[in-house]
Design an enzyme around this catalytic site. Structure first.
Site, mmCIF file in Angstrom:
data_model
loop_
_atom_site.group_PDB
_atom_site.id
_atom_site.type_symbol
_atom_site.label_atom_id
_atom_site.label_comp_id
_atom_site.label_asym_id
_atom_site.label_seq_id
_atom_site.Cartn_x
_atom_site.Cartn_y
_atom_site.Cartn_z
ATOM 1 N N TYR A 24 0.865 -1.183 0.000
ATOM 2 C CA TYR A 24 0.000 0.000 0.000
ATOM 3 C C TYR A 24 0.895 1.224 0.000
ATOM 4 O O TYR A 24 2.059 1.156 0.421
ATOM 5 C CB TYR A 24 -1.026 -0.003 1.126
ATOM 6 C CG TYR A 24 -0.587 0.124 2.575
ATOM 7 C CD1 TYR A 24 0.376 1.056 2.987
ATOM 8 C CD2 TYR A 24 -1.192 -0.642 3.554
ATOM 9 C CE1 TYR A 24 0.728 1.184 4.318
ATOM 10 C CE2 TYR A 24 -0.847 -0.523 4.889
ATOM 11 C CZ TYR A 24 0.123 0.394 5.264
ATOM 12 O OH TYR A 24 0.466 0.517 6.580
ATOM 13 N N GLU A 88 1.999 -0.706 -6.203
ATOM 14 C CA GLU A 88 1.597 0.133 -5.076
ATOM 15 C C GLU A 88 0.084 0.340 -5.156
ATOM 16 O O GLU A 88 -0.435 0.828 -6.164
ATOM 17 C CB GLU A 88 2.303 1.491 -5.127
ATOM 18 C CG GLU A 88 3.779 1.445 -4.771
ATOM 19 C CD GLU A 88 4.031 1.372 -3.258
ATOM 20 O OE1 GLU A 88 3.065 1.424 -2.464
ATOM 21 O OE2 GLU A 88 5.210 1.244 -2.881
#
Ligand SMILES: [Zn+2]
Length: 229
Positions: A24, A88
């Protein structure tokens, strides 16, 4: 739809691609994350970023070595950046308000990951979280990440769901089994937490219990027999 926003932060690979690492962003906004991942001064990057609405940003070509893993280890590989594709996934993370990943975002991750896994013949067991490869430093993508959903699409290993027998290992033996499965166990409690975060996210306390032992035993049996592939 994929939008190109190139990052200058990459170099050549020293290893063939065999892993997919999920992260993340851990920043307040997607814009802030994109700015950082494409800023030459930050020295960090990823191949892709997936926004909460499912939009995909490509920053580094899959043939190049992006800089997302840092000091890491998985199944004998320490230069994880050389051996992996990094995604990501936008989420403020534990520092700025960790929240569930929206369905549209996860659908986009699944579409993107499907292509990557096919292109590079990545095994399900090598689709991992940053916390799996850097247990002492990282906790992303975190306990809210829906690994089960990815497993439904054959993109990650499913949690062992059958009734398994607790092998009754002492903690020392659990750690050895964890190392044999692929984790870096140098920081023992961090390694146990990483295992729990991925496989038993309801309770992440760093304490080995019967459920942890039974799950790892099941995973290791599949790993050793080749069934995990
Ligand atoms: Zn990360």
């Amino acid at each position: 739809m994929i939008v190109d926003t190139p990052s200058p932060n990459f170099n050549d690979r020293d290893l063939p691609v065999s892993m997919l690492v999920l992260h993340y962003t851990g920043m307040k906004t997607a814009a802030a994350a994109i700015a950082r991942l494409t800023d030459a001064d930050s020295q960090v990057s990823a191949h892709y970023l997936v926004a909460e609405d499912g939009a995909v940003v490509r920053m580094v070509d899959e043939g190049k070595r992006a800089w997302h893993a840092g000091a890491s280890y998985w199944r004998g590989i320490r230069d994880v950046n050389s051996a992996s594709i990094g995604i990501e996934i936008v989420n403020p993370g534990h520092e700025f308000g960790y929240r569930p990943f929206p369905a549209s975002q996860i659908e986009a991750v699944i579409r993107l990951a499907s292509g990557i896994v096919k292109r590079h013949a990545i095994s399900r067991a090598n689709v991992v979280g940053h916390s799996d490869i850097a247990p002492a430093r990282k906790i992303d993508p975190g306990e809210l990440f829906p690994w089960d959903k990815l497993a439904e699409y054959g993109l990650a290993l499913a949690r062992p769901g059958r009734a398994h027998i607790d092998p009754g290992w002492k903690d020392e033996a659990f750690l050895l089994a964890l190392e044999r499965y692929g984790y870096d166990i140098e920081d023992r409690e961090a390694a146990v937490r990483a295992f729990q975060r991925r496989w038993r996210p309801g309770t992440i306390d760093g304490i080995v219990d019967g459920q942890c032992r039974a799950m790892l035993w099941a995973l290791l049996l599949d790993h050793e027999s080749g069934a995990e592939l």
